[in-house]
Design a protein around this motif. Sequence first.
Motif, PDB file in Angstrom:
ATOM      1  N   MET A   1       0.835  -1.205   0.000  1.00 47.49           N
ATOM      2  CA  MET A   1       0.000   0.000   0.000  1.00 47.49           C
ATOM      3  C   MET A   1       0.873   1.260   0.000  1.00 47.49           C
ATOM      4  O   MET A   1       0.782   2.090  -0.899  1.00 47.49           O
ATOM      5  N   ARG A   4       2.796   1.599  -3.000  1.00 47.67           N
ATOM      6  CA  ARG A   4       2.005   1.921  -4.175  1.00 47.67           C
ATOM      7  C   ARG A   4       1.672   3.407  -4.224  1.00 47.67           C
ATOM      8  O   ARG A   4       1.440   3.970  -5.281  1.00 47.67           O
ATOM      9  N   ILE A   5       1.618   4.037  -3.042  1.00 52.31           N
ATOM     10  CA  ILE A   5       1.182   5.433  -2.948  1.00 52.31           C
ATOM     11  C   ILE A   5       2.365   6.407  -2.934  1.00 52.31           C
ATOM     12  O   ILE A   5       2.330   7.447  -3.587  1.00 52.31           O
ATOM     13  N   PRO A   7       5.669   6.500  -3.993  1.00 50.92           N
ATOM     14  CA  PRO A   7       6.435   6.954  -5.170  1.00 50.92           C
ATOM     15  C   PRO A   7       5.649   7.913  -6.060  1.00 50.92           C
ATOM     16  O   PRO A   7       6.170   8.980  -6.414  1.00 50.92           O
ATOM     17  N   PRO A   8       4.376   7.602  -6.413  1.00 52.17           N
ATOM     18  CA  PRO A   8       3.655   8.592  -7.223  1.00 52.17           C
ATOM     19  C   PRO A   8       3.386   9.897  -6.487  1.00 52.17           C
ATOM     20  O   PRO A   8       3.400  10.967  -7.109  1.00 52.17           O
ATOM     21  N   LEU A   9       3.174   9.831  -5.186  1.00 48.43           N
ATOM     22  CA  LEU A   9       2.919  11.078  -4.444  1.00 48.43           C
ATOM     23  C   LEU A   9       4.161  11.970  -4.457  1.00 48.43           C
ATOM     24  O   LEU A   9       4.083  13.167  -4.731  1.00 48.43           O
ATOM     25  N   PHE A  10       5.331  11.384  -4.180  1.00 45.55           N
ATOM     26  CA  PHE A  10       6.572  12.170  -4.211  1.00 45.55           C
ATOM     27  C   PHE A  10       6.864  12.659  -5.628  1.00 45.55           C
ATOM     28  O   PHE A  10       7.271  13.808  -5.823  1.00 45.55           O
ATOM     29  N   SER A  11       6.640  11.781  -6.605  1.00 39.98           N
ATOM     30  CA  SER A  11       6.892  12.167  -7.988  1.00 39.98           C
ATOM     31  C   SER A  11       5.985  13.330  -8.384  1.00 39.98           C
ATOM     32  O   SER A  11       6.447  14.327  -8.955  1.00 39.98           O
ATOM     33  N   GLY A  12       4.701  13.220  -8.054  1.00 34.50           N
ATOM     34  CA  GLY A  12       3.753  14.279  -8.400  1.00 34.50           C
ATOM     35  C   GLY A  12       4.103  15.598  -7.725  1.00 34.50           C
ATOM     36  O   GLY A  12       4.008  16.669  -8.330  1.00 34.50           O
ATOM     37  N   PHE A  70       9.460  -0.334  -5.829  1.00 27.93           N
ATOM     38  CA  PHE A  70       8.197  -0.675  -5.171  1.00 27.93           C
ATOM     39  C   PHE A  70       7.209  -1.367  -6.103  1.00 27.93           C
ATOM     40  O   PHE A  70       6.006  -1.271  -5.916  1.00 27.93           O
TER      41      PHE A  70
ATOM     42  N   ALA B  24      11.392  14.126 -10.980  1.00 26.64           N
ATOM     43  CA  ALA B  24      10.071  13.559 -10.685  1.00 26.64           C
ATOM     44  C   ALA B  24       9.785  12.368 -11.601  1.00 26.64           C
ATOM     45  O   ALA B  24       9.326  11.311 -11.145  1.00 26.64           O
ATOM     46  N   LEU B  27      11.937   9.481 -10.630  1.00 30.46           N
ATOM     47  CA  LEU B  27      11.441   8.855  -9.408  1.00 30.46           C
ATOM     48  C   LEU B  27      10.272   7.915  -9.701  1.00 30.46           C
ATOM     49  O   LEU B  27      10.157   6.830  -9.107  1.00 30.46           O
ATOM     50  N   MET B  28       9.423   8.312 -10.619  1.00 23.74           N
ATOM     51  CA  MET B  28       8.293   7.468 -11.011  1.00 23.74           C
ATOM     52  C   MET B  28       8.809   6.179 -11.649  1.00 23.74           C
ATOM     53  O   MET B  28       8.302   5.088 -11.363  1.00 23.74           O
ATOM     54  N   GLY B  31      10.686   4.172  -8.736  1.00 24.20           N
ATOM     55  CA  GLY B  31       9.830   3.646  -7.668  1.00 24.20           C
ATOM     56  C   GLY B  31       8.729   2.740  -8.176  1.00 24.20           C
ATOM     57  O   GLY B  31       8.496   1.667  -7.616  1.00 24.20           O
ATOM     58  N   ALA B  60      -2.669   9.727  -6.040  1.00 29.07           N
ATOM     59  CA  ALA B  60      -1.537  10.231  -5.241  1.00 29.07           C
ATOM     60  C   ALA B  60      -0.674  11.164  -6.086  1.00 29.07           C
ATOM     61  O   ALA B  60      -0.267  12.247  -5.642  1.00 29.07           O
ATOM     62  N   PHE B  61      -0.406  10.756  -7.332  1.00 29.55           N
ATOM     63  CA  PHE B  61       0.404  11.595  -8.220  1.00 29.55           C
ATOM     64  C   PHE B  61      -0.307  12.927  -8.484  1.00 29.55           C
ATOM     65  O   PHE B  61       0.297  14.002  -8.390  1.00 29.55           O
TER      66      PHE B  61
END
Lengths: 139, 148
Positions: A1, A4-5, A7-12, A70, B24, B27-28, B31, B60-61
């Motif tokens: 979980m 899954r959340i 990496p995209p949150l940090f990337s975004g 991940f 960014a 990282l995508m 990760g 989240a993104f």
Amino acid sequence: MIGRILPPLFSGTLFGAGLALGGMTNPARVRGFLDLFGDWDPTLAFVMGGAVIVMAIAWRFVPRMAHPLFAEKFALPTRTDLTPKLIGGSALFGMGWGIAGLCPGPGIAALVIQPSSAAIFVISMLAGMGIIRLVEGNS
Amino acid sequence: MMLPGFPDAAPLEGLGGGILIGLAAALMLLGAGRIAGVSGITARAVGISDGGISRDGAWAFLIGLPLGALITAALSGGLEAQFASPPFLIIAGLIVGIGTRMGSGCTSGHGVCGVSRLSQRSLVATVTFMVTGIATVAIMNVLGLEVL
């Protein structure tokens, strides 16, 4: 979980910070870049150049890993065919980009900078995406 | 820093912003093993497309985008922004939505991730949307259409 959340949150988040720093959340600057035959503003060439150089380095090394940090495996685009749909769609996208100086990322990031204007753009964009889904069915 | 001949340009901020965007996207890939393409992730989040990144990952993104813009705004003491009027925003939004789904991507997926990978499809897509973007602004200027 969490894997899954996060990496995209940090990337975004990093993505949104970069868009704002580079001036892409200001449509006037984006249109200034596209105004090649008028009062040209080259700032966005630096944005694209910086992003492409960093990502080109990532492409050299990251896909050599056995799997992403991940996820079980890489899930990357594999198509190589040049179709009228790719070119026609990209041509349309460029027209929309030119009209208002917004593309999807900056439009969404700008929801906290000029909420009403950005929301009108984003809702219209979702409607456009929905139209294609209706026309094409599931994809 | 000023760029000679272009008093309004902000090359250092542009380069810094671009490096952050590149990090960014890297990282995508590192990760999640995926492309940071905003139009595709948006379609996925709202259920317009079914494949690709997990739906919670897509949200989240997307939540990160305004969050990051807020951080930059806070650190830089506010951001300048000048937007088009609603009729132009609606027309542009519709065309961008249609075009990015047909063309399988936008400035992030094709322009950053695909171009840096030397993907043939992304190179063609990027040249195409740059040309039509430049042409659209030029034609609007000739017609005297003031957008901003």
